[in-house]
Enzyme design. Structure first.
Site, mmCIF file in Angstrom:
data_model
loop_
_atom_site.group_PDB
_atom_site.id
_atom_site.type_symbol
_atom_site.label_atom_id
_atom_site.label_comp_id
_atom_site.label_asym_id
_atom_site.label_seq_id
_atom_site.Cartn_x
_atom_site.Cartn_y
_atom_site.Cartn_z
ATOM 1 N N HIS A 206 0.843 -1.198 0.000
ATOM 2 C CA HIS A 206 0.000 0.000 0.000
ATOM 3 C C HIS A 206 0.876 1.245 0.000
ATOM 4 C CE1 HIS A 206 -2.810 2.865 2.316
ATOM 5 N NE2 HIS A 206 -3.092 2.923 1.025
ATOM 6 N N ASP B 180 -4.837 3.815 -4.731
ATOM 7 C CA ASP B 180 -4.905 4.381 -3.380
ATOM 8 C C ASP B 180 -6.022 5.425 -3.278
ATOM 9 O OD1 ASP B 180 -4.401 5.442 -0.841
ATOM 10 O OD2 ASP B 180 -2.233 5.362 -1.117
ATOM 11 N N TYR C 93 10.886 11.750 -13.510
ATOM 12 C CA TYR C 93 12.021 10.816 -13.469
ATOM 13 C C TYR C 93 12.439 10.514 -12.034
ATOM 14 C CZ TYR C 93 12.774 11.656 -18.504
ATOM 15 O OH TYR C 93 12.643 11.751 -19.861
#
Length: 151
Positions: free
Chosen positions: A22, A69, A118
């Site tokens: 999670h 989430d 990135y």
């Protein structure tokens, strides 16, 4: 092949998705992304390649099993177009549609600047590189939970 499992979900990809916890991010990136380099810096150090697929097809398969989430803002993010942050390329529109379909509601992809993407991708659990050559097909999905009783 397994029944009721999208055939795009390879053994390596299923391992990555199941091993994530999670709050872990998955970087889903296009063929232009420096995926090998970024993947080495991730938690798993793994790069999973899905050659020959469009980004939307890969996203559909991943989102069929990956819970997003719901406890944090911006659980799904997209790389912003350099020089035009308001632009939303077709590849991003298509993934947005897959995300909305999987969730059954609209969850706008939050924008993240290229170099910040990135750096965030390096903090991800793993990188999945799709063979889609269209630029700005780079996304981060934060894994949620599937609550229930032990079985």
């Amino acid at each position: 092949m397994l029944r009721n499992i999208d055939p795009v979900l390879s053994a390596d990809l299923l391992w990555v998705l199941a091993a994530m916890g999670h709050g872990d991010d998955l970087a889903l990136v296009d063929a232009n992304h420096p995926a090998e380099k970024i993947a080495r810096a991730t938690t798993s150090g793994r790069l999973v390649r899905l050659p020959g697929l469009s980004m939307a097809r890969a996203a559909r398969a991943i989102l069929s099993v990956l819970p997003i989430d719901e406890f944090e803002p911006q659980p799904a993010r997209r790389m912003l177009v350099v020089g035009d942050a308001a632009a939303i390329p077709d590849v991003q529109r298509q993934v947005q549609a897959e995300l909305d379909r999987a969730l059954g509601r609209i969850e706008p992809l939050a924008g993240i600047e290229r170099f910040a993407f990135y750096e965030a991708a390096k903090q991800a659990f793993a990188v999945v590189q799709v063979g889609d050559p269209r630029p700005y097909g780079c996304f981060l999905f934060r894994k949620g939970v599937i609550a229930g009783e032990p079985g």
